[in-house]
Motif scaffolding. Structure first.
Motif, PDB file in Angstrom:
ATOM      1  N   VAL A   1       0.835  -1.219  -0.029  1.00 24.40           N
ATOM      2  CA  VAL A   1       0.074  -0.118  -0.012  1.00 24.40           C
ATOM      3  C   VAL A   1       0.877   1.390  -0.126  1.00 24.40           C
ATOM      4  CG1 VAL A   1      -1.781   1.437   1.204  1.00 24.40           C
ATOM      5  CG2 VAL A   1      -1.962  -1.239   1.219  1.00 24.40           C
ATOM      6  N   LYS A   2       1.830   1.354   0.873  1.00 27.35           N
ATOM      7  CA  LYS A   2       2.741   2.523   1.041  1.00 27.35           C
ATOM      8  C   LYS A   2       3.472   2.680  -0.159  1.00 27.35           C
ATOM      9  CE  LYS A   2       6.424   4.005   4.103  1.00 27.35           C
ATOM     10  NZ  LYS A   2       7.335   3.375   4.777  1.00 27.35           N
ATOM     11  N   GLU A   3       3.923   1.636  -1.123  1.00 25.54           N
ATOM     12  CA  GLU A   3       4.883   1.756  -2.255  1.00 25.54           C
ATOM     13  C   GLU A   3       3.682   2.330  -3.317  1.00 25.54           C
ATOM     14  OE1 GLU A   3       6.917  -1.498  -3.122  1.00 25.54           O
ATOM     15  OE2 GLU A   3       8.114  -1.437  -0.977  1.00 25.54           O
ATOM     16  N   PHE A   4       2.402   1.771  -3.212  1.00 25.82           N
ATOM     17  CA  PHE A   4       1.549   2.295  -4.290  1.00 25.82           C
ATOM     18  C   PHE A   4       1.125   3.696  -4.092  1.00 25.82           C
ATOM     19  CE2 PHE A   4      -3.171   2.564  -5.283  1.00 25.82           C
ATOM     20  CZ  PHE A   4      -3.167   2.031  -6.580  1.00 25.82           C
ATOM     21  N   ILE A   5       0.853   4.018  -2.957  1.00 25.04           N
ATOM     22  CA  ILE A   5       0.366   5.341  -2.838  1.00 25.04           C
ATOM     23  C   ILE A   5       1.521   6.518  -3.368  1.00 25.04           C
ATOM     24  CG2 ILE A   5      -0.322   7.059  -0.806  1.00 25.04           C
ATOM     25  CD1 ILE A   5      -2.664   5.394  -1.736  1.00 25.04           C
ATOM     26  N   ALA A   6       2.704   6.113  -2.901  1.00 26.13           N
ATOM     27  CA  ALA A   6       3.784   6.772  -3.136  1.00 26.13           C
ATOM     28  C   ALA A   6       4.105   7.143  -4.647  1.00 26.13           C
ATOM     29  CB  ALA A   6       5.301   6.263  -2.641  1.00 26.13           C
ATOM     30  N   LYS A   7       3.737   5.849  -5.474  1.00 24.46           N
ATOM     31  CA  LYS A   7       3.932   6.059  -6.918  1.00 24.46           C
ATOM     32  C   LYS A   7       2.684   6.825  -7.404  1.00 24.46           C
ATOM     33  CE  LYS A   7       6.283   1.849  -8.418  1.00 24.46           C
ATOM     34  NZ  LYS A   7       5.751   0.461  -8.266  1.00 24.46           N
ATOM     35  N   VAL A   8       1.351   6.448  -7.193  1.00 25.14           N
ATOM     36  CA  VAL A   8       0.383   7.217  -7.529  1.00 25.14           C
ATOM     37  C   VAL A   8       0.594   8.911  -7.171  1.00 25.14           C
ATOM     38  CG1 VAL A   8      -2.152   7.774  -7.274  1.00 25.14           C
ATOM     39  CG2 VAL A   8      -1.289   5.582  -7.448  1.00 25.14           C
ATOM     40  N   LYS A   9       1.248   9.183  -6.033  1.00 25.59           N
ATOM     41  CA  LYS A   9       1.007  10.529  -5.744  1.00 25.59           C
ATOM     42  C   LYS A   9       2.151  11.240  -6.528  1.00 25.59           C
ATOM     43  CE  LYS A   9       0.827  11.484  -1.072  1.00 25.59           C
ATOM     44  NZ  LYS A   9       0.989  11.605   0.159  1.00 25.59           N
ATOM     45  N   GLU A  10       3.343  10.572  -6.618  1.00 22.41           N
ATOM     46  CA  GLU A  10       4.169  11.148  -7.582  1.00 22.41           C
ATOM     47  C   GLU A  10       3.858  11.468  -8.896  1.00 22.41           C
ATOM     48  OE1 GLU A  10       8.146   8.802  -7.681  1.00 22.41           O
ATOM     49  OE2 GLU A  10       8.172   9.406  -9.680  1.00 22.41           O
ATOM     50  N   ARG A  11       2.877  10.721  -9.652  1.00 22.61           N
ATOM     51  CA  ARG A  11       2.326  11.104 -10.852  1.00 22.61           C
ATOM     52  C   ARG A  11       1.067  11.886 -10.631  1.00 22.61           C
ATOM     53  NH1 ARG A  11       1.158   5.795 -14.164  1.00 22.61           N
ATOM     54  NH2 ARG A  11       0.560   7.101 -15.830  1.00 22.61           N
ATOM     55  N   ALA A  12       0.502  11.865  -9.687  1.00 28.37           N
ATOM     56  CA  ALA A  12      -0.820  12.841  -9.479  1.00 28.37           C
ATOM     57  C   ALA A  12      -0.708  14.101  -9.283  1.00 28.37           C
ATOM     58  CB  ALA A  12      -1.628  11.908  -8.670  1.00 28.37           C
ATOM     59  N   ILE A  13       0.403  14.327  -8.497  1.00 28.46           N
ATOM     60  CA  ILE A  13       0.488  15.768  -8.084  1.00 28.46           C
ATOM     61  C   ILE A  13       1.327  16.770  -8.981  1.00 28.46           C
ATOM     62  CG2 ILE A  13       2.045  17.137  -6.149  1.00 28.46           C
ATOM     63  CD1 ILE A  13      -0.067  15.598  -4.723  1.00 28.46           C
ATOM     64  N   GLY A  14       1.778  16.019 -10.178  1.00 21.54           N
ATOM     65  CA  GLY A  14       2.115  16.737 -11.152  1.00 21.54           C
ATOM     66  C   GLY A  14       1.502  17.921 -11.666  1.00 21.54           C
ATOM     67  N   GLN A  15       2.161  19.126 -12.267  1.00 24.09           N
ATOM     68  CA  GLN A  15       1.284  20.139 -12.778  1.00 24.09           C
ATOM     69  C   GLN A  15       0.347  19.864 -13.783  1.00 24.09           C
ATOM     70  OE1 GLN A  15       0.837  23.192 -11.341  1.00 24.09           O
ATOM     71  NE2 GLN A  15       2.095  22.070 -10.049  1.00 24.09           N
ATOM     72  N   GLU A  16       0.697  19.009 -14.934  1.00 21.98           N
ATOM     73  CA  GLU A  16      -0.362  18.764 -15.702  1.00 21.98           C
ATOM     74  C   GLU A  16      -1.678  18.067 -15.205  1.00 21.98           C
ATOM     75  OE1 GLU A  16       2.829  15.734 -16.754  1.00 21.98           O
ATOM     76  OE2 GLU A  16       2.887  17.451 -15.488  1.00 21.98           O
ATOM     77  N   VAL A  17      -1.403  17.444 -14.286  1.00 26.73           N
ATOM     78  CA  VAL A  17      -2.768  16.793 -13.799  1.00 26.73           C
ATOM     79  C   VAL A  17      -3.432  17.927 -12.869  1.00 26.73           C
ATOM     80  CG1 VAL A  17      -3.692  15.187 -11.956  1.00 26.73           C
ATOM     81  CG2 VAL A  17      -1.550  14.532 -13.368  1.00 26.73           C
ATOM     82  N   LEU A  18      -2.838  18.745 -12.101  1.00 19.76           N
ATOM     83  CA  LEU A  18      -3.820  19.735 -11.343  1.00 19.76           C
ATOM     84  C   LEU A  18      -4.278  20.641 -12.423  1.00 19.76           C
ATOM     85  CD1 LEU A  18      -1.398  19.984  -8.315  1.00 19.76           C
ATOM     86  CD2 LEU A  18      -3.419  18.815  -8.534  1.00 19.76           C
ATOM     87  N   GLN A  19      -3.531  21.084 -13.467  1.00 17.70           N
ATOM     88  CA  GLN A  19      -3.939  21.714 -14.429  1.00 17.70           C
ATOM     89  C   GLN A  19      -4.975  21.370 -15.441  1.00 17.70           C
ATOM     90  OE1 GLN A  19      -0.630  23.870 -15.724  1.00 17.70           O
ATOM     91  NE2 GLN A  19      -0.497  25.120 -13.544  1.00 17.70           N
TER      92      GLN A  19
END
Ligand code: GDP
Length: 296
Positions: free
Chosen positions: A49-67
């Motif tokens: 779970v820990k590794e999964f969340i870290a991976k998703v977070k790394e990709r999902a916090i990127g600017q392209e996603v938020l914008q």
């Protein structure tokens, strides 16, 4: 229904996220905190779970996603893709020997569904015009041989048995010769399980491996047992170098932990999923379909 709790929790998280329009980093973090809890509650291994969340977070916090105009959709898509990757990415197919017969050895603890799965696998192979032979090498569980013979009769698949007085190693060896002599292109060896993993079980299984050099060693585990199933897989894999896992009882109300963790923890792919007691209730395991099913 399997994964019901997990699915409905994840759907809640994502529908809240979709309702927000633009997302901030905090929104994503909050959603992922909830995803984390949902996975832990579904009995997914803590480290996974820990590794999964870290991976998703790394990709999902990127600017392209938020914008993005549809940031929630992008986050959900990332979760879907990472969940698929966690379960093995692409379908892992059954091995095939260069020179038939392909030997498949079925292992697992008692009650996991090994004998039933042996029959189901034979049925799948029959449907693909193969000529499987089943070997009854579980000489310890009362009625295991009979159970396999009944399945064989029902499926019209030959069952090789030498009763319960001959050693499983000899049964497997002679079954292999029998398959060669009778032009069977698959041999499925149903081995004995125990209530718990013990040395004599592993020793006997190793001797069978040595005697017939299986192309596949499939571990049958009960998905209902969650992380226990993963621990069982880890122990078997250390001793026997499994080539694949079959998850059974996915028709029950399993929380999902085993399906999600087993590949990540052991490195061993899930090859089949069993979803019922009937002989046609076995399917090749497709990580991407399973992820979509979990995400609802
Ligand atoms: P073995 O001791 O590992 O050989 O286990 P069996 O093949 O005898 O199966 C144990 C029990 O689990 C039997 O009652 C099977 O009908 C049942 N079973 C096996 N696979 C499944 C499955 O995918 N779903 C459900 N609901 N029951 C299953």
């Amino acid at each position: 229904m399997a994964f019901e709790g997990l699915s409905s929790r994840l759907q809640n998280v994502f529908s809240k996220l979709r309702g927000k329009g633009k997302l901030t980093e905090d929104d994503v973090n909050e959603a992922l905190r909830e995803v984390r809890l949902a996975l832990l509650e579904a009995d997914v291994n803590f480290k996974v779970v820990k590794e999964f969340i870290a991976k998703v977070k790394e990709r999902a916090i990127g600017q392209e996603v938020l914008q993005s105009f549809t940031p929630a959709m992008v986050v959900i898509d990332i979760v879907n893709k990472e969940l698929t990757a966690l379960m093995g990415g692409t379908q892992s197919k059954l091995a095939r020997a260069n020179k038939p017969p392909t030997v498949i050895m079925m292992v697992g603890l008692q009650g996991a569904g090994k004998t039933t799965t042996t029959g189901k696998l034979a049925k799948l192979l029959l449907q693909q015009n193969h000529r499987p032979l089943l070997a009854a090498a579980d000489i310890y569980r009362p009625a295991a041989i009979k159970q396999l013979q009944v399945l064989g009769e029902q499926l019209k698949v030959p069952v090789f048995s030498l009763g319960d007085k001959v050693s499983p190693v000899d049964i497997a060896k002679q079954a292999l010769q029998h398959a060669k002599d009778h032009n069977n292109d698959y041999l499925i060896v149903d081995t004995a399980g125990r209530l718990h993993i013990d040395e004599s079980l592993m020793e006997e299984l190793k001797q069978i491996v040595e005697a017939v050099s299986p192309d596949e060693i499939l571990l049958v585990v009960d998905a209902m047992t969650g992380q226990d199933a993963v621990n069982v897989a880890e122990s078997f894999h250390k001793q026997l170098e499994l080539t694949g896992v079959v998850l059974t009882k996915l028709d029950g109300d399993t929380r999902g932990g085993a399906a999600i963790s087993v590949k990540a923890v052991t490195g061993c792919p899930i090859k089949f999923a069993a979803m019922g007691e009937k002989m046609d209730a076995l399917e090749p395991f497709h990580p991407e379909r399973m992820a979509s099913r979990i995400l609802g």
